[in-house]
Design a protein around this motif. Sequence first.
Motif, mmCIF file in Angstrom:
data_model
loop_
_atom_site.group_PDB
_atom_site.id
_atom_site.type_symbol
_atom_site.label_atom_id
_atom_site.label_comp_id
_atom_site.label_asym_id
_atom_site.label_seq_id
_atom_site.Cartn_x
_atom_site.Cartn_y
_atom_site.Cartn_z
ATOM 1 N N GLN A 60 -22.743 -43.657 -21.579
ATOM 2 C CA GLN A 60 -21.545 -43.619 -22.428
ATOM 3 C C GLN A 60 -21.032 -42.185 -22.576
ATOM 4 N N ILE A 120 -18.920 -41.271 -19.735
ATOM 5 C CA ILE A 120 -17.594 -41.901 -19.861
ATOM 6 C C ILE A 120 -16.745 -41.086 -20.849
ATOM 7 N N CYS A 171 -21.798 -52.594 -15.507
ATOM 8 C CA CYS A 171 -20.609 -52.572 -14.649
ATOM 9 C C CYS A 171 -19.653 -53.718 -14.964
ATOM 10 N N GLU A 172 -18.370 -53.393 -14.957
ATOM 11 C CA GLU A 172 -17.363 -54.438 -15.128
ATOM 12 C C GLU A 172 -17.169 -55.193 -13.813
ATOM 13 N N SER A 173 -17.295 -54.461 -12.694
ATOM 14 C CA SER A 173 -17.188 -55.132 -11.390
ATOM 15 C C SER A 173 -18.194 -54.524 -10.423
ATOM 16 N N ILE A 205 -15.562 -44.616 -12.446
ATOM 17 C CA ILE A 205 -15.138 -44.913 -13.821
ATOM 18 C C ILE A 205 -13.612 -44.927 -13.837
ATOM 19 N N ASP A 206 -13.037 -46.021 -14.297
ATOM 20 C CA ASP A 206 -11.566 -46.094 -14.282
ATOM 21 C C ASP A 206 -10.971 -45.485 -15.556
ATOM 22 N N ARG A 234 -9.734 -46.718 -18.083
ATOM 23 C CA ARG A 234 -10.125 -47.372 -19.349
ATOM 24 C C ARG A 234 -11.567 -47.095 -19.720
ATOM 25 N N ALA A 236 -14.056 -48.128 -17.809
ATOM 26 C CA ALA A 236 -14.887 -49.219 -17.277
ATOM 27 C C ALA A 236 -15.593 -48.761 -15.996
ATOM 28 N N HIS A 274 -17.294 -49.371 -12.313
ATOM 29 C CA HIS A 274 -17.218 -50.223 -11.123
ATOM 30 C C HIS A 274 -18.322 -49.786 -10.164
#
Length: 277
Positions: free
Chosen positions: A52, A55, A76-78, A94-95, A97, A99, A101
């Motif tokens: 975190q 991020i 992971c979100e995806s 890390i995108d 938002r 999130a 990947h």
Amino acid sequence: MGGKEALSGVIGFPLGHSLSPFIHHYWIDYYNLSAKYNAVEIPTENFRDSVQKLIDESYRGFNVTLPYKQKIMTLCESLDETAQCIGAVNTIKIDDRGALHGMNTDSFGFAENIKDSGISLQNKTALVLGAGGAARAVIHGLLSLGIQEIKIANRTREKAVDISRQFPVTVIDWDRREKESAAIDLLVNTTSLGMNGQSALDFDLEYLPLSATICDIVYKPLHTDLLRHAAARGHKVITGTGMLLHQARPAFYTWFGVMPEITDELETGLAEKAEVQ
Ligand code: ATR
């Protein structure tokens, strides 16, 4: 790139001898980017909070190494198709938002390195030693190159059987690994045997056809006992740093938008580092 320095790095524990910072720092300098690649050692108990923190610090992403290649998947979100197939993640994007990947570039790294070595795997048979995450990535890479047949041997047979439930491979007993090498074209060591501080891989090369190529994904030392003995017998050998370099390329591209090249200078510098550490 402008503005704030773009952040990336590698998470793992321990990270003392990771060669990834050397590779990414080289490319950051080579392409003159305003970026950083940090070695972020994370003790297990702080895993979630430490991720975190990255991020929160606006990291673009990071590499993942032992012991977190599976654990990171839960955050992971995806997951890309390769990561899903191998069941492990080595690269995170890390995108905007925040999130995560997950990707796996180890299979690409292995396959590109085999291509660089100039051997063709059409109608060929490989024997893979080991059945951990590295073996899965190697098998995925071999299949992507159109290999005809893959045999797998692992000390703990059940783990190889697990792999055979997912990939088209034939399981052979660990004790028969040498005899089963009589008609193979490629031998790949994905076990940790031969690595500095570990015992050597016990493998009698006598049964192998001299035309067979021997590949070790262990890169510390660069010339493992297996590779030295194979080279002395006249086999073509492939060292482990090539896979390490190639798996780093798509990660760098994901974070910084440049697909970096492996220069002779980088290859030589990495080989020297692998040999001394
Ligand atoms: P990775 O994810 O990097 O592949 P791993 O999952 O720890 O790492 O796998 C290490 C591999 O080295 C395994 O195939 C392991 O065999 P087991 O599944 O039987 O543990 C293999 N290995 C480690 N030490 C070994 C030894 N002394 N003899 C034979 N194989 C060994």
